[in-house]
Each structure stands twice: as structure tokens, then as C-alpha cells.
Write an enzyme that holds these catalytic residues in place. Structure first.
Site, PDB file in Angstrom:
ATOM      1  N   GLU A  52      41.554  41.514  33.153  1.00 28.35           N
ATOM      2  CA  GLU A  52      41.522  42.768  32.413  1.00 28.35           C
ATOM      3  C   GLU A  52      42.947  43.297  32.287  1.00 28.35           C
ATOM      4  OE1 GLU A  52      37.592  42.010  34.052  1.00 28.35           O
ATOM      5  OE2 GLU A  52      39.401  42.488  35.175  1.00 28.35           O
ATOM      6  N   SER A 100      36.724  38.140  30.527  1.00 26.43           N
ATOM      7  CA  SER A 100      37.900  38.997  30.475  1.00 26.43           C
ATOM      8  C   SER A 100      37.727  40.039  29.389  1.00 26.43           C
ATOM      9  CB  SER A 100      39.161  38.163  30.172  1.00 26.43           C
ATOM     10  OG  SER A 100      39.380  37.180  31.154  1.00 26.43           O
ATOM     11  N   SER A 143      37.980  37.350  36.485  1.00 30.13           N
ATOM     12  CA  SER A 143      38.104  38.016  35.184  1.00 30.13           C
ATOM     13  C   SER A 143      39.523  38.545  35.012  1.00 30.13           C
ATOM     14  CB  SER A 143      37.101  39.168  35.070  1.00 30.13           C
ATOM     15  OG  SER A 143      37.346  40.142  36.056  1.00 30.13           O
TER      16      SER A 143
END
Length: 331
Positions: free
Chosen positions: A274, A234, A272
Site C-alpha cells: 500500500e 495491493s 500487500s
């Protein structure tokens, strides 16, 4: 033990170039198993509950466990210090913010509440997440250090605070920061928009070695022992400015952060997270959008790219819970 990292150790252009913004880290190395910490970004040192900053949040990919973003989206404000930490420390960080504010405001909770903003990355490749090493008092400690910092102070980068246990592109990741001064022609005319300072702070914990790009090229070096367990990783991006953007315009800036991430090779994997939070320390003026925004959009890409690479360049090697080492990237 906890190591409070006072501001002043490092500066390459930082989010603290935006007047009023402060940053502090608490880094935890309680045993060979603990490689984690807390980073606090304070938008200003006045009472944020009484004087919140205009803000926006953007989710690039939502595989994460943040707190407080929905109210930021709804109201366009941030009313607390922003805390970065590890994934399983989000609850402790939330409690730390609340406890610090309860001590400062006797009316809080009767019945007025508060919306702490806490963002996280998974540092489990180097840190024992099960140890739950981050406690509320570490957050209180970091907030206190940020409040005591001087305006425009230097920001330590790399393997500090929330970045202590993070890994990016197979190398040691962590905290990175950068800033730009955005200048416009004929700035005095309100129809031409405005200039100001834009700063970024990132927490990097993403990417595989083959993804990394530096100035558009793949480095000719590879990590000697890349930590690539089944974790997509991340990245958290914070943007700060002293220009009088409103919340909608800050949202437009936040969405451009992905351009800077892409320049460094961030692909946004399935697993991930973000997340981007952008805030302004100025009172919004609600100027109509126009071509004057183009330098700001370019500056967002520049500062995010620079901050990501700075997080790698500044990081020292860290040996984690399994005895493996995340090495500094020699770019």
C-alpha cells in the site's frame, strides 16, 4: 491490440477536478492471456523538470516494487508524470517515461538525470505477467494522451489502463477516483488556513470477499467465483490538491489515506503493498499547522473510500488468462 482510452467516458468527481491534473489510460488485450495496461497521472502540462510539484510519499506496507519514491521523500518533489502499471512492467514504464522526456529535452542525460515515479500492483490473477505486454511505447502513448486532454476532463474508471487486470475483494477492481471541495470558515484570514480541492485516484487490487465494507456494513452478496489465489494484493493511492501545502503537510495528508482504506475493509496483509503519493499543484506557503487541517484529514478519508468503492462499481467483468472471470461488484 492496445486500446487508448480517451478522457471523457466517466465522471463521479475525479482527481482531474484539481485544476491542471490530467489522466490517461492505455488498456492492453493483445490475446486471451493479456489483461493489463498503463495509467498516467500528469500533475500539470508544463515542463515538470523545470516546474516540479511539491509532493510526499507514504508507505503503509512496503511489499511492493515502486520506483522513485525515495527521492520524492528526500526532496519533496515530483518531476515526471506518475505511472501506474503491473508489477513486472515497472522497468518498461520507467524506460517509457525516460524516452518521452529525452524526446522533449535535448539536455537531459548530459549529465542531468530524472526521477520517474512508477507504482505497481500484481495483476497476475487475470493477466499473464510473463508476457511482458506493457512496453515503453505504451507509456509514451499514455503520456501523450494526458498532455492533450482538456483541463477538468472526465476520468474513465474500473477495468481500464493499469486497472484492467486487477481484482479487489474477490470482485473486479481497477481504477477509481473521487474529489471533494474543502471549505473553511473565514478562509480569507491566513491564520485560519485555506480551502481548496482534493482529488484521489486509486488502483485497487487487494482484499478478500469477507473484508469488504460499504458504509460500514458487509454486503450481502459474494463473488460467484472469487479469485483468491495466494496473493495478498495491493493498492496505490494518489492524492492531488490545489491548496498550497508544503511537503511535510502533504505527508500528513498521505498518512490519512489509510483511514479511507480501512473504511472499505483493507486490512494491510503481510504480502500487500500500500503506497500513497500526495502532491500539490500550488506553490507552498508553509502555514503553521492547526485545527484548520481537520477538514482536510476528513476529506482524505472520504475521497479514498469513495474512490475504492467507485473502482468496484465502475468495473466491467473481465475473463482472464485461466478462463476465470472477475465479476463486477453489485454494490
Amino acid at each position: 491490440m492496445s486500446a487508448l482510452r480517451p478522457p471523457g467516458a466517466r465522471r463521479r468527481g475525479a482527481i482531474t477536478d484539481v485544476p491542471g491534473v490530467r489522466v490517461a489510460h492505455v488498456t492492453l488485450e493483445q490475446s486471451a492471456q493479456v489483461r493489463t495496461g498503463v495509467t498516467v497521472v500528469l500533475p500539470h502540462t508544463r515542463d515538470l523538470l523545470a516546474e516540479p510539484v511539491t509532493a510526499a510519499a507514504h508507505v503503509v506496507n512496503g511489499y511492493g516494487k515502486p520506483l522513485g519514491l525515495q527521492q520524492v521523500v528526500e526532496l519533496g518533489e515530483v518531476e515526471t508524470p506518475i505511472v501506474l502499471t503491473n508489477t513486472l512492467a515497472v522497468g518498461a514504464a520507467h524506460e517509457g517515461v525516460v524516452r518521452e522526456l529525452l524526446d522533449r529535452d535535448p539536455d537531459l542525460g548530459r549529465p542531468r538525470t530524472v526521477n520517474p515515479v512508477v507504482l505497481e500492483c500484481n495483476d497476475g490473477r487475470l493477466n499473464d505477467l510473463r508476457a511482458l505486454a506493457v512496453r515503453p511505447e505504451h507509456v509514451v502513448e499514455a503520456i501523450g494522451a494526458a498532455r492533450r486532454a482538456r483541463d477538468g476532463h472526465a476520468v474513465e474508471e474500473g477495468a481500464v489502463g493499469a486497472g484492467h487486470g486487477m481484482v479487489a475483494f474477490g470482485w473486479k477492481g481497477g481504477i477509481g477516483t473521487a474529489s471533494r471541495v474543502v471549505e473553511l470558515e473565514d478562509e480569507g484570514a491566513t491564520t485560519d488556513g485555506w480551502g481548496g480541492t482534493l482529488g484521489a485516484l486509486v488502483l485497487t487490487n487487494m482484499g478478500r470477499p469477507e473484508d469488504l465494507l460499504v458504509s460500514g456494513r458487509r454486503p450481502e452478496v459474494a463473488p460467484p467465483d472469487p479469485l483468491e489465489e495466494d496473493v495478498d494484493g495491493s493498492v496505490i493511492v494518489l492524492l492531488a490538491t490545489d491548496a498550497p501545502f508544503d511537503a511535510r503537510q502533504l505527508g500528513r495528508l498521505a498518512r490519512r489515506a489509510q483511514n479511507g482504506l480501512a473504511r472499505t475493509g483493507v486490512l494491510t496483509d503481510h504480502g500487500s503493498g500500500e503506497f500513497v503519493v500526495a502532491f500539490s499543484t500550488a506553490t507552498p506557503l508553509h502555514l503553521r499547522d492547526g485545527d484548520w487541517l481537520r477538514p482536510w484529514f476528513a476529506a482524505v478519508a472520504d475521497v479514498v473510500e469513495e474512490a475504492v468503492l467507485s473502482s468496484l462499481r465502475a468495473a466491467r467483468p473481465v475473463t482472464g488468462r485461466t478462463g476465470r472471470t472477475a465479476h463486477r461488484c453489485p454494490i
